[in-house]
Scaffold this motif. Structure first.
Motif, PDB file in Angstrom:
ATOM      1  N   CYS A  29     -39.972   8.861  -7.896  1.00  0.00           N
ATOM      2  CA  CYS A  29     -40.625   9.594  -8.986  1.00  0.00           C
ATOM      3  C   CYS A  29     -39.902  10.894  -9.285  1.00  0.00           C
ATOM      4  N   VAL A  30     -39.495  11.602  -8.258  1.00  0.00           N
ATOM      5  CA  VAL A  30     -38.772  12.858  -8.454  1.00  0.00           C
ATOM      6  C   VAL A  30     -37.442  12.599  -9.156  1.00  0.00           C
ATOM      7  N   VAL A  56     -35.884   4.701 -18.710  1.00  0.00           N
ATOM      8  CA  VAL A  56     -36.900   3.768 -19.234  1.00  0.00           C
ATOM      9  C   VAL A  56     -36.739   2.403 -18.569  1.00  0.00           C
ATOM     10  N   ALA A  57     -35.515   2.002 -18.324  1.00  0.00           N
ATOM     11  CA  ALA A  57     -35.265   0.716 -17.683  1.00  0.00           C
ATOM     12  C   ALA A  57     -35.704   0.711 -16.217  1.00  0.00           C
ATOM     13  N   LEU A  58     -35.754   1.875 -15.592  1.00  0.00           N
ATOM     14  CA  LEU A  58     -36.166   1.967 -14.187  1.00  0.00           C
ATOM     15  C   LEU A  58     -37.680   2.070 -14.003  1.00  0.00           C
ATOM     16  N   ILE A  61     -39.701  -0.675 -11.999  1.00  0.00           N
ATOM     17  CA  ILE A  61     -39.595  -0.605 -10.536  1.00  0.00           C
ATOM     18  C   ILE A  61     -40.704   0.274  -9.983  1.00  0.00           C
ATOM     19  N   LEU A  62     -40.947   1.388 -10.650  1.00  0.00           N
ATOM     20  CA  LEU A  62     -42.022   2.287 -10.223  1.00  0.00           C
ATOM     21  C   LEU A  62     -43.370   1.589 -10.294  1.00  0.00           C
ATOM     22  N   PHE A  63     -43.617   0.863 -11.385  1.00  0.00           N
ATOM     23  CA  PHE A  63     -44.892   0.171 -11.529  1.00  0.00           C
ATOM     24  C   PHE A  63     -45.066  -0.933 -10.494  1.00  0.00           C
ATOM     25  N   LEU A  64     -43.999  -1.641 -10.168  1.00  0.00           N
ATOM     26  CA  LEU A  64     -44.081  -2.675  -9.122  1.00  0.00           C
ATOM     27  C   LEU A  64     -44.369  -2.067  -7.759  1.00  0.00           C
ATOM     28  N   ASN A  65     -43.728  -0.945  -7.473  1.00  0.00           N
ATOM     29  CA  ASN A  65     -43.987  -0.267  -6.202  1.00  0.00           C
ATOM     30  C   ASN A  65     -45.426   0.222  -6.118  1.00  0.00           C
ATOM     31  N   ASN A  68     -47.643  -2.803  -5.435  1.00  0.00           N
ATOM     32  CA  ASN A  68     -47.559  -3.216  -4.034  1.00  0.00           C
ATOM     33  C   ASN A  68     -48.311  -2.246  -3.126  1.00  0.00           C
ATOM     34  N   LEU A  69     -48.222  -0.975  -3.421  1.00  0.00           N
ATOM     35  CA  LEU A  69     -48.929   0.032  -2.628  1.00  0.00           C
ATOM     36  C   LEU A  69     -50.443  -0.166  -2.739  1.00  0.00           C
ATOM     37  N   LYS A  70     -50.911  -0.468  -3.927  1.00  0.00           N
ATOM     38  CA  LYS A  70     -52.333  -0.719  -4.132  1.00  0.00           C
ATOM     39  C   LYS A  70     -52.769  -1.979  -3.386  1.00  0.00           C
TER      40      LYS A  70
END
Length: 80
Positions: A29-30, A56-58, A61-65, A68-70
């Motif tokens: 995120c940082v 924007v293309a990355l 990956i943040l949403f998938l992580n 998975n965390l949820k």
């Protein structure tokens, strides 16, 4: 993350994966935020280029992580 089911993992493995994923997500995120800020600066200084699409293309990956965390959190709560 691997193609494993969280229900098949032990509680210790889930906690370890949760801690690792939280750390990776925080760093990601940082870095992603810095990329967005840098891209805004570059757009004003040099104009738009194909490299401005990278943050924007990355985002997926943040949403998938986060997903998975949820799922790990839900699995840990179901075991209590």
């Amino acid at each position: 993350m691997k193609d494993t089911k969280f229900s098949e993992m032990t509680t210790e493995e889930l906690i370890k994966n949760q801690k690792t994923l939280k750390t990776v997500n925080t760093v990601f995120c940082v870095v992603l935020f810095m990329l967005f800020i840098l891209n805004i600066f570059i757009v004003f200084m040099k104009g738009f280029s194909a490299m401005n699409v990278i943050p924007v293309a990355l985002l997926p990956i943040l949403f998938l992580n986060l997903k998975n965390l949820k799922e790990i959190k839900n699995e840990l709560e179901s075991r209590k």
